[in-house]
Design a protein around this motif. Structure first.
Motif, PDB file in Angstrom:
ATOM      1  N   ALA A  61       5.348   1.316 -11.215  1.00 24.76           N
ATOM      2  CA  ALA A  61       4.031   1.261 -10.564  1.00 24.76           C
ATOM      3  C   ALA A  61       4.226   1.619  -9.094  1.00 24.76           C
ATOM      4  O   ALA A  61       5.345   1.544  -8.567  1.00 24.76           O
ATOM      5  CB  ALA A  61       3.413  -0.131 -10.684  1.00 24.76           C
ATOM      6  N   ILE A  62       3.145   2.032  -8.442  1.00 23.07           N
ATOM      7  CA  ILE A  62       3.190   2.368  -7.006  1.00 23.07           C
ATOM      8  C   ILE A  62       2.143   1.516  -6.293  1.00 23.07           C
ATOM      9  O   ILE A  62       1.042   1.309  -6.808  1.00 23.07           O
ATOM     10  CB  ILE A  62       2.892   3.877  -6.786  1.00 23.07           C
ATOM     11  N   ILE A  63       2.521   1.011  -5.121  1.00 25.93           N
ATOM     12  CA  ILE A  63       1.588   0.217  -4.299  1.00 25.93           C
ATOM     13  C   ILE A  63       1.188   1.032  -3.066  1.00 25.93           C
ATOM     14  O   ILE A  63       2.060   1.552  -2.357  1.00 25.93           O
ATOM     15  CB  ILE A  63       2.265  -1.094  -3.820  1.00 25.93           C
ATOM     16  N   THR A  64      -0.117   1.116  -2.827  1.00 18.69           N
ATOM     17  CA  THR A  64      -0.612   1.777  -1.615  1.00 18.69           C
ATOM     18  C   THR A  64      -1.792   0.957  -1.077  1.00 18.69           C
ATOM     19  O   THR A  64      -2.310   0.104  -1.791  1.00 18.69           O
ATOM     20  CB  THR A  64      -1.134   3.212  -1.903  1.00 18.69           C
ATOM     21  N   PRO A  65      -2.243   1.256   0.138  1.00 20.04           N
ATOM     22  CA  PRO A  65      -3.521   0.682   0.562  1.00 20.04           C
ATOM     23  C   PRO A  65      -4.633   1.240  -0.332  1.00 20.04           C
ATOM     24  O   PRO A  65      -4.446   2.254  -1.008  1.00 20.04           O
ATOM     25  CB  PRO A  65      -3.698   1.186   1.997  1.00 20.04           C
ATOM     26  N   VAL A  66      -5.804   0.591  -0.329  1.00 23.23           N
ATOM     27  CA  VAL A  66      -6.970   1.125  -1.039  1.00 23.23           C
ATOM     28  C   VAL A  66      -7.781   1.989  -0.079  1.00 23.23           C
ATOM     29  O   VAL A  66      -8.141   3.120  -0.374  1.00 23.23           O
ATOM     30  CB  VAL A  66      -7.870  -0.010  -1.580  1.00 23.23           C
ATOM     31  N   SER A  67      -8.035   1.426   1.089  1.00 26.95           N
ATOM     32  CA  SER A  67      -8.893   2.081   2.065  1.00 26.95           C
ATOM     33  C   SER A  67      -8.201   1.977   3.419  1.00 26.95           C
ATOM     34  O   SER A  67      -7.470   1.013   3.661  1.00 26.95           O
ATOM     35  CB  SER A  67     -10.234   1.341   2.098  1.00 26.95           C
ATOM     36  N   PRO A  68      -8.391   2.947   4.314  1.00 23.14           N
ATOM     37  CA  PRO A  68      -7.718   2.869   5.618  1.00 23.14           C
ATOM     38  C   PRO A  68      -8.197   1.727   6.508  1.00 23.14           C
ATOM     39  O   PRO A  68      -7.566   1.427   7.515  1.00 23.14           O
ATOM     40  CB  PRO A  68      -8.020   4.227   6.254  1.00 23.14           C
ATOM     41  N   ARG A  69      -9.303   1.090   6.147  1.00 17.66           N
ATOM     42  CA  ARG A  69      -9.826  -0.005   6.971  1.00 17.66           C
ATOM     43  C   ARG A  69     -10.671  -0.938   6.116  1.00 17.66           C
ATOM     44  O   ARG A  69     -10.944  -0.648   4.962  1.00 17.66           O
ATOM     45  CB  ARG A  69     -10.649   0.544   8.126  1.00 17.66           C
ATOM     46  N   THR A  70     -11.064  -2.062   6.705  1.00 18.09           N
ATOM     47  CA  THR A  70     -11.958  -2.982   6.002  1.00 18.09           C
ATOM     48  C   THR A  70     -13.399  -2.471   6.110  1.00 18.09           C
ATOM     49  O   THR A  70     -13.647  -1.454   6.755  1.00 18.09           O
ATOM     50  CB  THR A  70     -11.846  -4.410   6.587  1.00 18.09           C
ATOM     51  N   ALA A  71     -14.320  -3.213   5.504  1.00 19.39           N
ATOM     52  CA  ALA A  71     -15.721  -2.778   5.444  1.00 19.39           C
ATOM     53  C   ALA A  71     -16.268  -2.454   6.832  1.00 19.39           C
ATOM     54  O   ALA A  71     -16.094  -3.222   7.772  1.00 19.39           O
ATOM     55  CB  ALA A  71     -16.566  -3.871   4.799  1.00 19.39           C
ATOM     56  N   PHE A  72     -16.950  -1.304   6.941  1.00 19.66           N
ATOM     57  CA  PHE A  72     -17.505  -0.913   8.239  1.00 19.66           C
ATOM     58  C   PHE A  72     -18.989  -1.295   8.317  1.00 19.66           C
ATOM     59  O   PHE A  72     -19.602  -1.665   7.318  1.00 19.66           O
ATOM     60  CB  PHE A  72     -17.307   0.589   8.499  1.00 19.66           C
ATOM     61  N   LYS A  73     -19.526  -1.207   9.522  1.00 17.31           N
ATOM     62  CA  LYS A  73     -20.931  -1.590   9.717  1.00 17.31           C
ATOM     63  C   LYS A  73     -21.859  -0.460   9.267  1.00 17.31           C
ATOM     64  O   LYS A  73     -21.460   0.698   9.254  1.00 17.31           O
ATOM     65  CB  LYS A  73     -21.182  -1.924  11.195  1.00 17.31           C
TER      66      LYS A  73
END
Lengths: 509, 100
Positions: free
Chosen positions: A398-410
């Protein structure tokens, strides 16, 4: 016991022990929706008559001692691009505002056969074009963790309904990250399985070689059980595959001896918030602690995935959305002098700006001369990206990566279309290659305090590997899956079908 | 710049979407920006690389038996039509200009 906190296992146990009935679960679900959805706006349509009828069927079957399906009594909701007979299926578009489904999508039908209680249809970006649910023609969905922020998209309603404790599980669809990114933004589990695991029959098509249906839930076990209910070969979708896999079978196997890949270029990628990298490193450290071996792998062509996607996706969307001709169904602008003008005016006013942009882009990219410059090469680059994954999975499980470059934006924070597209930078290459990917909450982020997800990717049709890793990793975190808004008190629902009968008396929920 | 406003008007005609002048101007800017971001595709040497049109290797021309199966009833098929007449979909004149 609080309704919103219940998992599928809790529901099965509670029904078996007669602590509550399916009818009471439906009542509790609509009470939660009435209390919270005015703030969240995850739902575009509620279907209490269908939910209570399904609940009664479950209660009757249980009272008669009959065996029930995997999702018996589970309050569930569907993204509004999924046809369900008798419901509106709008794709959050003015184009389909008055469209009533004359048939049911296979994924929905299978969930209902497994005993799910259908609560309603969920908001999304129009025709799934977007990463924030801001492009819905019927109003945006609010992130239950912070109502000033987007829930992600395009399956924003599906993620928010789970995080706000309104539905136990939901279905979404994922063409470039549309399950995984909203799951990360809303702090829930979201799984896009391998292309071909779930039938797309009856799901309004966006990018036919990229689209895949998958579940959202509070836990990995809930997501695995939901996938068990909806997966499998469907003669009506020739890309769907036979599956002998029981997705919920190997969740307790642990990761000892597994090789987990990390992609150094992803961890150093430009434009990624440090709190995302830190959370991803934390997940890797946890997996190592559990006995997995961390191995560096390279995906050298993944950097071109974004460009390949914005060629392939719009071309397929252009083709798929040509069916909206204002003749057989869909929005019609009145007063046209001839059929050509009616097409042009109906499509101009029925589609929102992002849909028009993607259709226009696809139209251009498929035109003579341009096809050879972009479309055909994009499909060749797709071969290279796929080969990267095949090679990587020769070295790791399996490979682990981030999902999104940042958390929820406004809301409104990302207005430029090309900047918005970057929010899918880690998820898109998986749709290009067709592999499965799961978003698991590992937050809150150090800086923002908002949910952060990591992505677990597996080889094609080894989706059980992903769930096994996710389940092990999940055990390392004791973070809330419900947003604070999803744990608040609720009143009594006024939603009732006419002339209800309650087969047995249940206790307090 | 990849596309002029004239090009965008031609694309809109092909896509059957009626854009007004303001929309054409905005769309021209947006499409040029997006096309610029597609550059990585053109940077590759793709000699001898086969294309992949969908993710499932070896899948082509899935056929089913040619047998009549239940489908929508006439009424169900027409139920969502914006306009119908005598059991058919009603449309304006195809060649234009005349009275419907």
């Amino acid at each position: 016991m609080e309704y919103s906190a219940l998992s599928i296992v809790d529901i099965q146990a509670g029904l078996a022990a007669k602590i509550f009935s399916a009818y009471e679960l439906a009542e509790a679900a609509f009470a939660a929706i009435e209390a919270r959805d005015p703030q969240v706006h995850a739902f575009l349509e509620l279907t209490p008559e269908l939910a209570f009828a399904a609940a009664n069927r479950v209660d009757v079957a249980l009272a008669a001692g009959e065996s029930c399906g995997i999702l018996a009594g589970v309050p569930m909701a569907f993204k509004d691009n999924m046809n369900q007979m008798g419901t509106h299926t709008t794709c959050a578009s003015r184009m389909l505002e008055s469209y009533v489904s004359p048939f049911t999508a296979t994924c929905v039908a299978k969930a209902l056969e497994a005993g799910a209680l259908p609560l309603g249809k969920l908001n999304m970006d129009e025709f799934a074009f977007g990463s924030s649910t801001e492009t819905s023609a019927f109003g945006r969905t609010f992130n239950p963790w912070d109502l000033e922020r987007v829930p992600g998209g395009s399956s924003g309603g599906s993620a928010a309904a789970v995080a706000a404790g309104m539905a136990t599980v939901t279905l979404g669809s994922d063409t470039g990250g549309s399950i995984r990114q909203p799951a990360a933004f809303c702090g829930v589990v979201g799984f896009k399985p391998t292309y071909g695991v779930v039938s797309r029959y009856g799901v309004v098509a966006f990018g036919s070689s990229l689209d895949q249906v998958g579940p959202f839930g509070k836990t990995v076990a809930d997501v695995a059980a939901t996938l068990d209910a909806i997966a499998g070969r469907d003669p009506r979708d020739c890309t769907s595959q036979e599956s002998a896999t029981i997705f919920s079978a190997n969740l307790e196997q642990g990761v000892k001896g597994l090789r987990i890949g990390v992609v150094p270029a992803f961890m150093d990628a430009e434009g990624v918030d440090p709190e995302i990298i830190s959370a991803t490193k934390g997940a890797l450290a946890n997996l190592e602690q559990l006995g997995a071996q961390i191995v560096e792998v390279e995906l050298p062509n993944a950097a071109a995935a974004m460009a390949a996607y914005y060629v392939i996706g719009p071309c397929e969307a252009f083709s798929n959305l040509s069916r909206f001709d204002s003749v057989r169904y869909g929005y019609r602008e009145g007063g046209a002098r001839d059929l050509g003008e009616q097409y042009e005016q109906s499509r101009a006013h029925g589609f929102g700006p992002e849909a028009v942009r993607r259709i226009m882009l696809g139209s251009y990219l498929l035109s003579s001369g341009v096809y050879e410059t972009y479309y055909y090469p994009a499909q060749q680059v797709r071969t290279l990206i796929t080969s990267d994954y095949v090679r990587a999975f020769e070295q790791v499980d399996a490979i682990i990566t981030p999902v999104s470059p940042r958390t929820a934006f406004k809301f409104g924070e990302i207005a430029d279309p090309t900047s918005m597209y970057l929010s899918d930078m880690f998820t898109i290459s998986i749709n290009i290659a067709g592999n499965g990917g799961l978003s698991l909450p590992v937050g809150p982020g150090e800086k923002t305090g908002l949910p952060v997800g990591v992505q677990i990717i597996g080889p094609q049709f080894k989706d059980q590997n992903i769930l096994r890793v996710a389940s092990a990793l999940e055990s390392c975190y004791s973070i809330a899956r419900l947003a604070p808004l999803g744990t608040g008190p609720v009143g009594t629902s006024s939603a009732r079908p006419p002339e209800q009968t309650q087969p047995h008396e249940g206790g307090a929920l | 710049m990849y596309l002029s406003e004239k090009d965008v008007r031609a694309i809109a005609t092909y896509a059957r979407i009626g854009l007004d002048d303001t929309q054409v101007t905005t769309m021209t800017i947006d499409l040029n920006n997006i096309i610029e971001s597609l550059k990585p595709i053109t940077a590759y040497d793709l000699t001898d690389v086969e294309p992949t049109f969908h993710p499932i290797a070896g899948l082509s021309n899935v056929m089913r038996e040619d047998r009549v199966q239940p489908g929508l009833t006439h009424a169900a098929a027409l139920a969502n039509a914006p306009e119908q007449q005598s059991g058919s979909f009603r449309i304006p004149p195809i060649l234009g200009g005349g009275d419907a």
